[in-house]
Motif scaffolding. Sequence first.
Motif, PDB file in Angstrom:
ATOM      1  N   ALA A   1      22.478   5.700 -10.622  1.00 45.36           N
ATOM      2  CA  ALA A   1      22.358   4.407  -9.937  1.00 45.36           C
ATOM      3  C   ALA A   1      21.491   3.462 -10.754  1.00 45.36           C
ATOM      4  O   ALA A   1      20.584   3.887 -11.478  1.00 45.36           O
ATOM      5  N   LEU A   2      21.778   2.189 -10.593  1.00 47.89           N
ATOM      6  CA  LEU A   2      20.868   1.133 -11.032  1.00 47.89           C
ATOM      7  C   LEU A   2      20.060   0.742  -9.811  1.00 47.89           C
ATOM      8  O   LEU A   2      20.598   0.679  -8.693  1.00 47.89           O
ATOM      9  N   VAL A   3      18.769   0.481 -10.017  1.00 50.25           N
ATOM     10  CA  VAL A   3      17.913   0.017  -8.929  1.00 50.25           C
ATOM     11  C   VAL A   3      17.158  -1.199  -9.437  1.00 50.25           C
ATOM     12  O   VAL A   3      16.517  -1.144 -10.492  1.00 50.25           O
ATOM     13  N   LEU A   4      17.261  -2.290  -8.702  1.00 56.55           N
ATOM     14  CA  LEU A   4      16.543  -3.516  -9.010  1.00 56.55           C
ATOM     15  C   LEU A   4      15.309  -3.552  -8.118  1.00 56.55           C
ATOM     16  O   LEU A   4      15.425  -3.393  -6.900  1.00 56.55           O
ATOM     17  N   TYR A   5      14.136  -3.696  -8.739  1.00 50.53           N
ATOM     18  CA  TYR A   5      12.873  -3.753  -8.015  1.00 50.53           C
ATOM     19  C   TYR A   5      12.357  -5.185  -8.008  1.00 50.53           C
ATOM     20  O   TYR A   5      12.198  -5.786  -9.068  1.00 50.53           O
ATOM     21  N   LEU A   6      12.054  -5.704  -6.837  1.00 51.67           N
ATOM     22  CA  LEU A   6      11.355  -6.976  -6.696  1.00 51.67           C
ATOM     23  C   LEU A   6       9.933  -6.648  -6.276  1.00 51.67           C
ATOM     24  O   LEU A   6       9.723  -6.034  -5.220  1.00 51.67           O
ATOM     25  N   LEU A   7       8.963  -7.026  -7.112  1.00 49.54           N
ATOM     26  CA  LEU A   7       7.560  -6.732  -6.844  1.00 49.54           C
ATOM     27  C   LEU A   7       6.784  -8.029  -6.655  1.00 49.54           C
ATOM     28  O   LEU A   7       6.697  -8.835  -7.592  1.00 49.54           O
ATOM     29  N   PRO A   8       6.218  -8.261  -5.467  1.00 48.89           N
ATOM     30  CA  PRO A   8       5.398  -9.453  -5.274  1.00 48.89           C
ATOM     31  C   PRO A   8       4.236  -9.472  -6.278  1.00 48.89           C
ATOM     32  O   PRO A   8       3.501  -8.489  -6.404  1.00 48.89           O
ATOM     33  N   GLN A   9       4.127 -10.559  -7.017  1.00 46.86           N
ATOM     34  CA  GLN A   9       3.114 -10.751  -8.052  1.00 46.86           C
ATOM     35  C   GLN A   9       3.194  -9.695  -9.157  1.00 46.86           C
ATOM     36  O   GLN A   9       2.247  -9.525  -9.917  1.00 46.86           O
ATOM     37  N   GLY A  10       4.305  -8.967  -9.228  1.00 45.65           N
ATOM     38  CA  GLY A  10       4.485  -7.957 -10.271  1.00 45.65           C
ATOM     39  C   GLY A  10       3.588  -6.749 -10.120  1.00 45.65           C
ATOM     40  O   GLY A  10       3.449  -5.953 -11.045  1.00 45.65           O
ATOM     41  N   ALA A  11       2.979  -6.582  -8.951  1.00 45.69           N
ATOM     42  CA  ALA A  11       1.962  -5.550  -8.758  1.00 45.69           C
ATOM     43  C   ALA A  11       2.564  -4.160  -8.580  1.00 45.69           C
ATOM     44  O   ALA A  11       3.376  -3.927  -7.688  1.00 45.69           O
ATOM     45  N   ILE A  12       2.142  -3.246  -9.450  1.00 47.66           N
ATOM     46  CA  ILE A  12       2.515  -1.836  -9.371  1.00 47.66           C
ATOM     47  C   ILE A  12       1.391  -1.045 -10.022  1.00 47.66           C
ATOM     48  O   ILE A  12       0.803  -1.494 -11.002  1.00 47.66           O
ATOM     49  N   GLU A  13       1.066   0.093  -9.439  1.00 50.81           N
ATOM     50  CA  GLU A  13       0.019   0.947  -9.989  1.00 50.81           C
ATOM     51  C   GLU A  13       0.569   2.356 -10.135  1.00 50.81           C
ATOM     52  O   GLU A  13       0.885   3.004  -9.134  1.00 50.81           O
ATOM     53  N   PHE A  14       0.691   2.794 -11.379  1.00 49.47           N
ATOM     54  CA  PHE A  14       1.149   4.155 -11.616  1.00 49.47           C
ATOM     55  C   PHE A  14      -0.006   5.106 -11.358  1.00 49.47           C
ATOM     56  O   PHE A  14      -1.148   4.837 -11.704  1.00 49.47           O
ATOM     57  N   THR A  15       0.308   6.202 -10.680  1.00 51.01           N
ATOM     58  CA  THR A  15      -0.692   7.161 -10.218  1.00 51.01           C
ATOM     59  C   THR A  15      -0.332   8.556 -10.683  1.00 51.01           C
ATOM     60  O   THR A  15       0.733   8.781 -11.254  1.00 51.01           O
ATOM     61  N   ARG A  16      -1.236   9.471 -10.404  1.00 51.97           N
ATOM     62  CA  ARG A  16      -0.933  10.882 -10.601  1.00 51.97           C
ATOM     63  C   ARG A  16      -0.998  11.526  -9.218  1.00 51.97           C
ATOM     64  O   ARG A  16      -1.942  11.308  -8.485  1.00 51.97           O
ATOM     65  N   ASP A  17       0.016  12.291  -8.899  1.00 49.74           N
ATOM     66  CA  ASP A  17      -0.061  13.072  -7.660  1.00 49.74           C
ATOM     67  C   ASP A  17       0.251  14.514  -8.007  1.00 49.74           C
ATOM     68  O   ASP A  17       0.686  14.816  -9.113  1.00 49.74           O
ATOM     69  N   SER A  18       0.066  15.392  -7.079  1.00 52.69           N
ATOM     70  CA  SER A  18       0.218  16.816  -7.364  1.00 52.69           C
ATOM     71  C   SER A  18       1.642  17.167  -7.762  1.00 52.69           C
ATOM     72  O   SER A  18       1.851  18.115  -8.508  1.00 52.69           O
ATOM     73  N   SER A  19       2.642  16.403  -7.301  1.00 48.00           N
ATOM     74  CA  SER A  19       4.019  16.723  -7.665  1.00 48.00           C
ATOM     75  C   SER A  19       4.404  16.178  -9.034  1.00 48.00           C
ATOM     76  O   SER A  19       5.427  16.554  -9.576  1.00 48.00           O
ATOM     77  N   SER A  20       3.600  15.268  -9.603  1.00 48.10           N
ATOM     78  CA  SER A  20       3.959  14.725 -10.921  1.00 48.10           C
ATOM     79  C   SER A  20       2.966  15.140 -11.988  1.00 48.10           C
ATOM     80  O   SER A  20       3.119  14.790 -13.143  1.00 48.10           O
ATOM     81  N   ALA A  21       1.931  15.907 -11.626  1.00 47.98           N
ATOM     82  CA  ALA A  21       0.919  16.324 -12.601  1.00 47.98           C
ATOM     83  C   ALA A  21       1.420  17.452 -13.471  1.00 47.98           C
ATOM     84  O   ALA A  21       2.317  18.158 -13.166  1.00 47.98           O
TER      85      ALA A  21
ATOM     86  N   GLY B   1       0.783  -1.221   0.000  1.00 48.54           N
ATOM     87  CA  GLY B   1       0.000   0.000   0.000  1.00 48.54           C
ATOM     88  C   GLY B   1       0.818   1.275   0.000  1.00 48.54           C
ATOM     89  O   GLY B   1       0.265   2.368  -0.061  1.00 48.54           O
ATOM     90  N   SER B   2       2.133   1.165   0.069  1.00 47.89           N
ATOM     91  CA  SER B   2       2.980   2.355   0.066  1.00 47.89           C
ATOM     92  C   SER B   2       3.047   2.939  -1.342  1.00 47.89           C
ATOM     93  O   SER B   2       2.697   2.293  -2.332  1.00 47.89           O
ATOM     94  N   ALA B   3       3.503   4.190  -1.415  1.00 48.44           N
ATOM     95  CA  ALA B   3       3.638   4.864  -2.700  1.00 48.44           C
ATOM     96  C   ALA B   3       4.810   5.835  -2.624  1.00 48.44           C
ATOM     97  O   ALA B   3       5.184   6.289  -1.542  1.00 48.44           O
TER      98      ALA B   3
END
Length: 159
Positions: free
Chosen positions: A139-159, A127-129
């Motif tokens: 940097a390189l960053v390796l992401y391990l996502l349980p079940q591949g779950a990720i949800e891209f969102t819109r927030d006020s800092s990225s709109a 539930g974190s974002a």
Amino acid sequence: MSPREFQHLIARVTAQLAARPLDASLATWLNATWPSGSDTYRELADACRTGVAEGWLCNREHGGIRYGRVIKPTPDTHGFSVDVVDMQDIAGPHHMHPNGEIDLIMPLTDSATFDGHPAGWCVYGPGSAHRPTVAHGQALVLYLLPQGAIEFTRDSSSA
């Protein structure tokens, strides 16, 4: 290092993570068990650098970020997907982690940080974002996502 060898390397790591909750205690355990400078950390970092150089990792680019999902969630990786990004002094798109996210931070510039973290591991709980940010270099960053779950969102800092 081939993509198949990379998957076997990742599976050795995910086998240790499969039954653990994604929380601060996991980050502490990861940084104690496989700290930057450890054999496992070096092996993962070398594999990622090799994969980028050979073109099978980070083979896409958008908005100054190179990225790519190299492994979809499978039983072989204990349900984790694997993405690797190559970022330099940039914030990525805001997203949420329905099941959490485990990050391996591999600075290519000694002073580079990911979300304020130096070389090593960072864990975001379910539930974190965040808006993933690499500062002070590359940097390189390796992401391990349980079940591949990720949800891209819109927030006020990225709109």
